[in-house]
Scaffold this motif. Structure first.
Motif, mmCIF file in Angstrom:
data_model
loop_
_atom_site.group_PDB
_atom_site.id
_atom_site.type_symbol
_atom_site.label_atom_id
_atom_site.label_comp_id
_atom_site.label_asym_id
_atom_site.label_seq_id
_atom_site.Cartn_x
_atom_site.Cartn_y
_atom_site.Cartn_z
ATOM 1 N N ALA A 59 0.814 -1.222 0.000
ATOM 2 C CA ALA A 59 0.000 0.000 0.000
ATOM 3 C C ALA A 59 0.844 1.266 0.000
ATOM 4 O O ALA A 59 0.412 2.298 -0.518
ATOM 5 C CB ALA A 59 -0.926 -0.016 1.208
ATOM 6 N N ASN A 60 2.029 1.198 0.577
ATOM 7 C CA ASN A 60 2.869 2.398 0.672
ATOM 8 C C ASN A 60 3.932 2.459 -0.429
ATOM 9 O O ASN A 60 4.946 3.162 -0.286
ATOM 10 C CB ASN A 60 3.545 2.467 2.033
ATOM 11 N N GLY A 101 7.825 0.540 0.365
ATOM 12 C CA GLY A 101 6.992 -0.578 -0.067
ATOM 13 C C GLY A 101 7.804 -1.644 -0.765
ATOM 14 O O GLY A 101 7.756 -2.821 -0.399
#
Length: 226
Positions: A59-60, A101
């Motif tokens: 997600a990051n 990520g």
């Protein structure tokens, strides 16, 4: 951006008329200037938006394009001592790697970029030294881009980066070195352009992300006016 560009070009033309200068023929300067420059291309490359993700990116996930230094040729035509138009010729090559990520993961390999650029420039001639500002359109053309090693390991076999139209702002200075048209040139450009990256596996689009490129392009070199 189109509004910003049209206002910028209009302002340059207006300043040229307000600060009218003697004809080029009367000051002994030629209409054409050619510059050979060393240019540092400093792009951003961060992800602005994820449109498709069939592989489950963290997600990051965030990315960064690497910097590069390349030779550049600039050709400039003077309509008057205060107003000119310039184009540049160069090609630069970049990788895009993960920063968060997927830290260190190579996502884009050897993307070759031709930054087709035309700027309208206003020159303030102050005793030979000539600072200037400029603005204009730019078109980023990508050729020969490949998926990075990290995406190839996931089965990706094709990558495309979209060609995009944007704008560029410019500022710099030309410093005469002799009386025969030779000058030192220092130039800075800031582009406002993005691209859409698409990764494919067997013809199926598995990832699509939008990226802010917005590079700073810093140049130094020599120019000859004739």
């Amino acid at each position: 951006m189109r509004t910003v560009l049209s206002r910028g070009l209009g302002a340059l033309a207006l300043m040229s008329l307000v600060h009218a200068a003697p004809a080029l023929a009367s000051d002994g300067q030629g209409r054409l200037q050619v510059k050979a420059l060393a240019t540092a291309v400093l792009p951003d490359g961060k992800i602005d938006k994820v449109n498709a993700d069939l592989v489950g990116l963290p997600a990051n996930t965030q990315t960064q394009a690497n910097d590069n230094v390349v030779p550049t040729l600039a050709v400039e035509y003077f309509f008057s001592p205060g107003l000119s138009v310039e184009t540049i010729c160069c090609m630069t090559q970049h990788d895009v790697d993960g920063t968060t990520g997927l830290p260190g993961a190579e996502l884009v390999s050897d993307a070759k970029l031709i930054p087709a650029t035309v700027t309208l420039k206003y020159h303030l001639n102050t005793g030979g030294i000539s600072p200037y500002i400029g603005a204009g359109p730019a078109y980023f053309l990508f050729i020969g881009e490949d998926p990075g090693a990290a995406t190839v390991a996931l089965g990706v076999d094709k990558l495309t980066l979209s060609n995009e139209l944007g704008v560029v702002l410019q500022a710099g200075v030309d410093v005469p070195l002799n009386g025969r048209g030779l000058a030192l040139s220092l130039d800075a450009k800031r582009y406002f352009i993005g691209t859409t990256a698409r990764w494919y596996d067997g013809g199926v689009k598995v990832i699509e992300t939008e990226h802010d490129l917005d590079p700073w392009v810093l140049s130094a070199g020599l120019g000859v006016r004739f």
